[in-house]
Design a protein around this motif. Structure first.
Motif, mmCIF file in Angstrom:
data_model
loop_
_atom_site.group_PDB
_atom_site.id
_atom_site.type_symbol
_atom_site.label_atom_id
_atom_site.label_comp_id
_atom_site.label_asym_id
_atom_site.label_seq_id
_atom_site.Cartn_x
_atom_site.Cartn_y
_atom_site.Cartn_z
ATOM 1 N N UNK A 34 14.082 -2.084 12.410
ATOM 2 C CA UNK A 34 15.419 -2.804 12.570
ATOM 3 C C UNK A 34 15.978 -3.576 11.196
ATOM 4 N N UNK A 35 14.875 -4.261 10.788
ATOM 5 C CA UNK A 35 15.132 -4.886 9.250
ATOM 6 C C UNK A 35 15.550 -3.836 8.251
ATOM 7 N N UNK A 36 14.811 -2.615 7.770
ATOM 8 C CA UNK A 36 15.122 -1.701 7.174
ATOM 9 C C UNK A 36 16.681 -1.162 7.482
ATOM 10 N N UNK A 37 16.762 -0.829 8.606
ATOM 11 C CA UNK A 37 17.964 -0.498 9.139
ATOM 12 C C UNK A 37 19.240 -1.348 8.602
ATOM 13 N N UNK A 38 18.994 -2.591 8.882
ATOM 14 C CA UNK A 38 20.104 -3.492 8.535
ATOM 15 C C UNK A 38 20.366 -3.704 6.943
ATOM 16 N N UNK A 39 19.057 -3.519 6.128
ATOM 17 C CA UNK A 39 19.100 -3.986 4.663
ATOM 18 C C UNK A 39 19.856 -2.704 4.202
ATOM 19 N N UNK A 40 19.467 -1.422 4.841
ATOM 20 C CA UNK A 40 19.877 -0.101 4.112
ATOM 21 C C UNK A 40 21.396 -0.088 4.258
ATOM 22 N N UNK A 41 21.805 -0.447 5.297
ATOM 23 C CA UNK A 41 23.313 -0.430 5.703
ATOM 24 C C UNK A 41 24.076 -1.310 4.782
ATOM 25 N N UNK A 42 23.470 -2.601 4.327
ATOM 26 C CA UNK A 42 24.042 -3.447 3.654
ATOM 27 C C UNK A 42 24.245 -3.131 2.104
ATOM 28 N N UNK A 43 22.934 -2.399 1.915
ATOM 29 C CA UNK A 43 22.949 -1.825 0.485
ATOM 30 C C UNK A 43 23.974 -0.687 0.314
ATOM 31 N N UNK A 44 24.039 -0.042 1.261
ATOM 32 C CA UNK A 44 25.018 1.317 0.827
ATOM 33 C C UNK A 44 26.373 0.960 0.929
ATOM 34 N N UNK B 297 14.639 -6.058 -10.149
ATOM 35 C CA UNK B 297 13.834 -6.349 -8.952
ATOM 36 C C UNK B 297 14.514 -7.171 -8.293
ATOM 37 N N UNK B 298 14.527 -6.893 -6.950
ATOM 38 C CA UNK B 298 15.156 -7.601 -5.866
ATOM 39 C C UNK B 298 14.249 -7.905 -4.648
ATOM 40 N N UNK B 299 14.590 -8.667 -3.549
ATOM 41 C CA UNK B 299 14.036 -8.490 -2.318
ATOM 42 C C UNK B 299 15.180 -7.398 -1.537
ATOM 43 N N UNK B 300 14.242 -6.700 -0.738
ATOM 44 C CA UNK B 300 15.302 -5.701 -0.307
ATOM 45 C C UNK B 300 16.106 -6.203 0.985
ATOM 46 N N UNK B 301 15.518 -7.536 1.607
ATOM 47 C CA UNK B 301 16.482 -8.051 2.860
ATOM 48 C C UNK B 301 17.466 -9.128 2.235
ATOM 49 N N UNK B 302 17.774 -8.995 0.956
ATOM 50 C CA UNK B 302 18.880 -9.635 0.146
ATOM 51 C C UNK B 302 20.160 -8.892 0.780
ATOM 52 N N UNK B 303 19.917 -7.723 0.935
ATOM 53 C CA UNK B 303 20.936 -6.862 1.329
ATOM 54 C C UNK B 303 21.497 -6.859 2.869
ATOM 55 N N UNK B 304 20.466 -7.461 3.559
ATOM 56 C CA UNK B 304 20.880 -7.488 5.215
ATOM 57 C C UNK B 304 21.268 -8.954 5.434
ATOM 58 N N UNK B 305 22.631 -9.237 4.974
ATOM 59 C CA UNK B 305 23.383 -10.528 5.059
ATOM 60 C C UNK B 305 23.443 -11.204 6.295
ATOM 61 N N UNK C 61 0.860 -1.256 0.041
ATOM 62 C CA UNK C 61 -0.006 -0.102 -0.212
ATOM 63 C C UNK C 61 0.770 1.400 0.025
ATOM 64 N N UNK C 62 2.313 1.071 0.265
ATOM 65 C CA UNK C 62 3.053 2.451 0.220
ATOM 66 C C UNK C 62 2.730 3.390 1.471
ATOM 67 N N UNK C 63 2.307 2.657 2.747
ATOM 68 C CA UNK C 63 1.914 3.465 3.569
ATOM 69 C C UNK C 63 2.781 2.949 5.035
ATOM 70 N N UNK C 64 3.329 1.902 4.918
ATOM 71 C CA UNK C 64 3.970 1.394 6.121
ATOM 72 C C UNK C 64 5.490 1.124 5.870
ATOM 73 N N UNK C 65 6.086 -0.041 5.087
ATOM 74 C CA UNK C 65 7.116 -0.679 4.900
ATOM 75 C C UNK C 65 7.777 0.081 3.920
ATOM 76 N N UNK C 66 7.520 0.409 2.613
ATOM 77 C CA UNK C 66 8.257 1.300 1.778
ATOM 78 C C UNK C 66 8.605 2.654 1.941
ATOM 79 N N UNK C 67 7.706 3.353 2.571
ATOM 80 C CA UNK C 67 7.956 4.894 2.954
ATOM 81 C C UNK C 67 8.787 4.855 3.950
ATOM 82 N N UNK C 68 8.966 3.876 5.111
ATOM 83 C CA UNK C 68 9.952 3.757 6.107
ATOM 84 C C UNK C 68 11.013 3.501 5.634
ATOM 85 N N UNK C 69 11.112 2.411 4.641
ATOM 86 C CA UNK C 69 12.602 2.396 3.897
ATOM 87 C C UNK C 69 13.140 3.478 3.228
ATOM 88 N N UNK C 70 12.232 4.149 2.562
ATOM 89 C CA UNK C 70 12.826 5.354 1.870
ATOM 90 C C UNK C 70 13.124 6.378 2.897
#
Length: 160
Positions: free
Chosen positions: A146-156, A115-123, A19-28
């Motif tokens: 917590x999950x988004x922060x871990x995946x964001x760090x991995x992606x960066x 196209x990938x799963x975001x958590x692929x980057x939270x190794x 819905x782009x109101x919880x997970x993806x805007x938080x990830x953004x």
């Protein structure tokens, strides 16, 4: 695009949930903050595979949890994923398998490598999917962060 492929040329990232109101805007919000801290200049956005919440602000519980950690949701409003997004973005990251399937159904076949799963980057995490916190309690929103922060760090670290 698998994780062993270089992401150094990445200039734009799109985060996708339902819905782009919880997970993806938080990830953004989280990824924008962390990318800026690292001096990365990236175009970062989010979208939903469903358009039911188009133009709405993120869920108040996502805002509360994210803002408590210092993340800004300024200018973030829900929108529906479009075919044009697959041309516009270098990397399109789904929060879970259902949304990845929906993305692949919309995406031109030639661009599905983006196209990938975001958590692929939270190794370091066992979790492969960011669970939808919408129907749960406040703890779910903190867990999503917590999950988004871990995946964001991995992606960066891969983009750098």
């Amino acid at each position: 695009m698998s994780n062993d492929m270089s992401l150094k040329g990445i200039k734009s990232v799109l985060f996708v949930c339902m819905g782009n109101i919880c997970r993806s805007p938080s990830a953004e919000a989280v990824f924008r903050h962390k990318a800026k801290e690292q001096g990365l200049s990236l175009f970062i956005d989010s979208a939903g595979t469903l358009g039911a919440h188009a133009k709405e602000r993120p869920d108040h519980r996502s805002l509360k949890a994210g803002e408590a950690r210092g993340y800004s949701f300024d200018g973030i409003k829900a929108r529906k994923l479009t075919v044009a997004d697959f041309d516009k973005f270098d990397l399109i990251l789904a929060m879970d398998d259902d949304n990845l399937v929906n993305m692949n159904n919309v995406s031109p076949k030639a661009l599905q490598y983006k196209n990938q799963l975001f958590l692929n980057f939270a190794t370091e995490l066992e979790e492969q999917q960011v669970p939808d916190p919408y129907y749960g309690g406040a703890k779910g929103f903190d867990y999503v962060l917590d999950l988004i922060e871990a995946a964001s760090d991995g992606l960066i670290s891969q983009i750098k």
